[in-house]
Design an enzyme around this catalytic site. Structure first.
Site, PDB file in Angstrom:
ATOM      1  CG  ASP A   1     -13.786   1.888 -13.970  1.00 44.96           C
ATOM      2  OD1 ASP A   1     -13.781   2.796 -14.778  1.00 44.96           O
ATOM      3  OD2 ASP A   1     -13.537   0.915 -14.296  1.00 44.96           O
TER       4      ASP A   1
ATOM      5  CG  HIS B   1       8.021  -1.391   6.227  1.00 49.57           C
ATOM      6  ND1 HIS B   1       7.692  -0.500   6.926  1.00 49.57           N
ATOM      7  CD2 HIS B   1       9.542  -1.716   6.382  1.00 49.57           C
ATOM      8  CE1 HIS B   1       8.796   0.064   7.569  1.00 49.57           C
ATOM      9  NE2 HIS B   1       9.660  -0.680   7.328  1.00 49.57           N
TER      10      HIS B   1
END
Length: 159
Positions: A128, A77
């Site tokens: 990263d 949700h």
């Protein structure tokens, strides 16, 4: 035996209806680790990573990840988070960095998935930003540490 709440009577994927659930304060904390080389730890500690302040960028990424959880996990949700806190601890002895993500809201469904998503995005961002120094890094041990609220009340990991 419990049934899967995300399947309808026909066995098809289904978003759970939470409209009749009570609004309660809900909290969750998750953690995870990225194992890195000594060089990565040194360069983070000395703020010499070429891409900049890795913890500042990874913290923002983790917060954004928690906020975007329902866009990434199909049956989650969308939640109006009231607090997301992402933190890092360097463990030089074990060549790892621990990330934690705490999420809080007043709502009808829990925030464990948001905390887990926040931790994962923060760890992926560290990867990263440091991959040029150490492409052999790896992520491990992502889990929920604690949750509060809802019908199950307070749960805390025992290990």
């Amino acid at each position: 035996m419990s049934t899967f709440s995300h399947l309808n009577a026909g066995g098809e994927a289904n978003m759970v209806d939470v409209s009749d659930k009570a609004v309660t304060q809900r909290e969750a904390t998750a953690e995870g680790f990225i194992y890195v080389s000594e060089s990565v730890i040194t360069q983070i500690s000395e703020a010499t990573i070429a891409k900049g302040d890795v913890f500042a960028v990874a913290r923002i990424a983790g917060i954004q990840g928690a906020k975007k959880c329902s866009d990434l996990i199909p049956l989650c949700h969308p939640l109006a988070l009231s607090k997301v806190d992402v933190n890092f601890d360097i463990d030089k002895a074990q060549h790892r960095i621990k990330a934690t993500c705490y999420c809080k809201l007043s709502g009808k469904t829990g925030v464990e998935m948001e905390a887990l998503t926040g931790v994962n995005v923060a760890l992926l961002t560290l990867f990263d930003m440091c991959k040029a120094i150490d492409p052999g890094m790896y992520i491990e041990g992502v889990r929920v540490l604690e949750k509060k609220g809802g019908k199950t009340g307070h749960w805390k990991s025992t290990d």
